[in-house]
Design an enzyme around this catalytic site. Structure first.
Site, PDB file in Angstrom:
ATOM      1  N   ASP A 230      -5.130   2.035  13.636  1.00  0.00           N
ATOM      2  CA  ASP A 230      -4.175   2.766  12.805  1.00  0.00           C
ATOM      3  C   ASP A 230      -4.671   4.194  12.622  1.00  0.00           C
ATOM      4  O   ASP A 230      -5.577   4.642  13.326  1.00  0.00           O
ATOM      5  CB  ASP A 230      -3.917   2.049  11.471  1.00  0.00           C
ATOM      6  CG  ASP A 230      -5.131   2.034  10.555  1.00  0.00           C
ATOM      7  OD1 ASP A 230      -6.134   2.715  10.858  1.00  0.00           O
ATOM      8  OD2 ASP A 230      -5.074   1.335   9.523  1.00  0.00           O
TER       9      ASP A 230
ATOM     10  N   ARG B 244       0.852  -1.197   0.000  1.00  0.00           N
ATOM     11  CA  ARG B 244       0.000   0.000   0.000  1.00  0.00           C
ATOM     12  C   ARG B 244       0.885   1.243   0.000  1.00  0.00           C
ATOM     13  O   ARG B 244       1.600   1.514   0.967  1.00  0.00           O
ATOM     14  CB  ARG B 244      -0.943   0.038   1.198  1.00  0.00           C
ATOM     15  CG  ARG B 244      -1.702   1.368   1.260  1.00  0.00           C
ATOM     16  CD  ARG B 244      -2.980   1.347   2.079  1.00  0.00           C
ATOM     17  NE  ARG B 244      -2.762   1.257   3.507  1.00  0.00           N
ATOM     18  CZ  ARG B 244      -3.733   1.443   4.414  1.00  0.00           C
ATOM     19  NH1 ARG B 244      -4.966   1.717   4.018  1.00  0.00           N
ATOM     20  NH2 ARG B 244      -3.478   1.324   5.694  1.00  0.00           N
TER      21      ARG B 244
END
EC number: 2.3.3.9
Length: 628
Positions: free
Chosen positions: A497, A199
């Site tokens: 996160d 990512r």
């Protein structure tokens, strides 16, 4: 543009010579002209956001008679599937479980840091998304450590293989206790099972180590794209593996078209066939849900699938509706995937991927994140795992071809849900074609009645504070829970996160600035049912939750952080939630304070950010510690 146009700070080209190889430096220079396009689209984003707020206007569908900006594809053609998409490569056909997490640790030796990659590739996950964005800490040179570790693992270097053998033994020790058997039979063979996926950081972020010779900050998206693909393309292709990226935070098909041009340009530079690089798109932004087929079309032969992440998406809805005084989210615990606007969002995604392109190709739908970790009391673990399995069963029944987990220990717990069905994927499952009515648009911002409580506010504050603290310590992915549950083994820690931190502050901002009503009385806080969430109440709860963290033990809050990064986290929370005009990105305030433990300096930087945003409509996104 030659290499001199790229400036890399300090002596990093020497320390990370393996990452900043000659091929990478050449490719960075080749790709540098795209930096101006990225900045232009990010300015358009901010302007679009400002105009919606000023005009009190909602997001709408594109005009079907126009072309997708940045392409020659008509919107109506995209919606009908009249574009060339991608065939799904063999190693992406079955992605029942994808794990996600960073490939590096903060302030760790190579042997310790690279263990993250070993856990991932030995986990038994069908794919692992190695995160360069929300879950990867950015202190010091962590982004480069991440790239180094991935390169060493993909090239099967001796240091990685040595660590992997040790990690396999450790993982089997845990498996024997938890499952009653080894899950890794042959660790060398197991390393080849999991598809490697990376990512990249979103278009809204700048790299912390690179800038252009004219002083312009440099897009983190371009940096990540170049470093990962250039360093690993040959090794992946030689191993018969696909080159796969996850693209985050895309808001419009125009932004997807820019990604498509950048990827195609890099493929051309590396003499790869166009479409060699495959991409999933995380549907994390409300606006993207209005343009799903257009985004697919804009990415063309690169696009393989969508992912329905929960946290970022909730935050984007909150941000897009910040101007609407009637739009107030409930407790975060109430906003699951079956809640109001979330249910409608998921439904549009599954219908978009199962609309065929001109060649009859469908795309993949990867379900959302399972944040649980099976560590705690027997009762707590059993209860949480039952919820995790129920969530997986629901996504399977809705048509997802797989889902995410946030920890390697969850892979073999959740994967059997898809193993029992024993179908590689659910592409081509029949759903109603997407429609573009006012009713569809309204459904994407549909609020259902749900609690809004002081308990909920405490949870939002506690985890928001802890997340900011963890970020400052270099852990953008951290196992957290509200302070009131420290020591309670029946309440499990969840992997959090950036997105999970951000939505908590966004909801608190809503409650404060939209004068939210508390739906039930709280005797301890002295709050009655129907009370308004005021600045005084926010300040009171903030001080109480902060004090709990100051008094927590070292397991939950590092002692050293209590006089360094935790006070900065508190200042960021207070100013983010208190600012009258909602700040677009929580991560901006965290990023400008990375590697800083001076509260006075932090406050100065935060005030500078807010001043420039309010007066000039500009975000501070570069590394303020950058030295040449």
């Amino acid at each position: 543009m030659n290499n001199s146009a790229i400036i890399i700070r300090d002596n990093l080209t020497e320390v990370y010579e393996d990452v900043y190889s000659s091929g990478v430096l050449e490719a960075l220079a080749y790709m540098a002209p795209f930096n101006e396009e990225v900045k232009k689209l990010m300015n358009i984003r901010l302007r679009r956001r400002k105009e919606r707020s000023q005009n009190e206007s909602r997001i709408t569908f594109l005009n079907p008679e126009t072309n997708i900006p940045g392409t020659n594809i008509k919107v109506s053609d995209a919606r009908e599937g009249n574009f060339e998409g991608a065939e799904i490569p063999s190693d992406l056909q079955r992605q029942w479980i994808q794990g996600t997490g960073p490939g590096a640790k903060p302030n760790a030796s190579l042997e310790s840091s690279i263990r993250n990659v070993a856990y991932a590739l030995l986990s038994g996950a069908d794919g692992w998304m190695f995160d360069g964005e929300d879950a990867l800490g950015q202190v010091s040179t962590m982004s480069l450590d991440n790239q180094r570790n991935l390169k060493l693992a993909i090239h099967k270097s001796p240091v990685f293989l040595s660590v992997a053998e040790e990690v396999a033994t450790q993982m089997n020790n845990w498996s024997r206790i938890f499952f009653g058997q080894d899950k890794i039979q042959d660790w060398r063979t197991q390393l080849n099972f999991t598809t490697k996926i990376f990512r990249a950081r979103g278009l809204h972020l700048d790299d912390r180590h690179i800038r252009l010779s004219d002083g312009a900050s440099f897009s983190a998206s371009i940096a990540d794209l170049v470093l990962y693909v250039v360093n690993n393309a040959s090794a992946l292709i030689s191993a018969g593996s696909s080159i796969v990226l996850y693209l985050p935070k895309i808001q419009t098909a125009e932004e997807a078209a820019l990604w498509n041009r950048m990827i195609s340009a890099l493929e051309s530079h590396l003499e790869l066939e166009e479409g060699t690089v495959k991409v999933y798109v995380l549907v994390e932004q409300l606006e993207a849900t209005y343009q799903l087929m257009e985004i697919r079309a804009a990415l063309g032969r690169h696009f393989v699938g969508y992912n329905t992440g929960r946290w970022d998406y909730i935050n984007s809805v909150s941000d897009a509706m910040a101007w609407d005084q009637s739009f107030i989210n409930p407790n975060i615990e109430s906003i699951g995937m079956t809640y109001g606007y979330m249910r409608n969002y998921e439904d549009r995604v599954r219908r978009a991927v199962n609309t065929p392109d001109m060649n009859g190709n469908f795309a993949l739908w990867q379900g959302g994140m399972e944040p649980n970790i099976p560590v705690g009391s027997t009762e707590g673990v059993n209860s949480s795992m039952e919820k995790a399995l129920a969530g997986a069963e629901r996504e399977l029944s809705e048509g997802a071809s797989g889902k995410w987990v946030a920890h390697w220990k969850m892979v073999h717990i959740v994967r059997p849900v898809w193993e029992k069905k024993n179908e590689a994927n659910q592409m081509g499952r029949t759903f109603e074609r997407l429609s573009y009515t006012q009713e569809d648009a309204d459904g994407l911002i549909y609020l259902e009645p749900a609690p809004r409580t002081i308990r909920g506010a405490r949870n939002l504050l506690s985890v928001g504070l802890q997340y900011g603290n963890a970020f400052g310590q270099g852990m953008q992915a951290a196992a957290l829970k509200p302070a009131d549950f420290f020591g309670d083994e029946n309440v499990l820690y969840l992997m959090e996160d950036m997105a999970t931190g951000e939505i908590r502050l966004s909801i608190l901002w809503e409650w404060l600035h939209k004068h939210a009503e508390i739906t039930s009385a709280d005797v301890d806080a002295g709050v009655e049912e129907g009370a308004i969430f005021t600045q005084e109440l926010f300040d009171k709860l903030l001080e109480e939750e902060y004090d709990k963290l100051l008094n927590a033990n070292n397991k939950d809050v590092y002692e050293a952080s209590k006089v360094t990064t935790l006070p900065i986290a508190k200042s960021i929370v207070k100013k983010y939630v208190g600012e009258e005009k909602k700040i677009p990105w929580f991560i901006d305030l965290l990023n400008i304070n990375l590697n800083n433990v001076d509260l006075k300096m932090a406050d100065k930087r935060i005030d500078l950010y807010i001043k420039l945003l309010n007066e000039k409509g500009e975000r501070v996104t570069e590394n303020l510690d950058f030295t040449i």
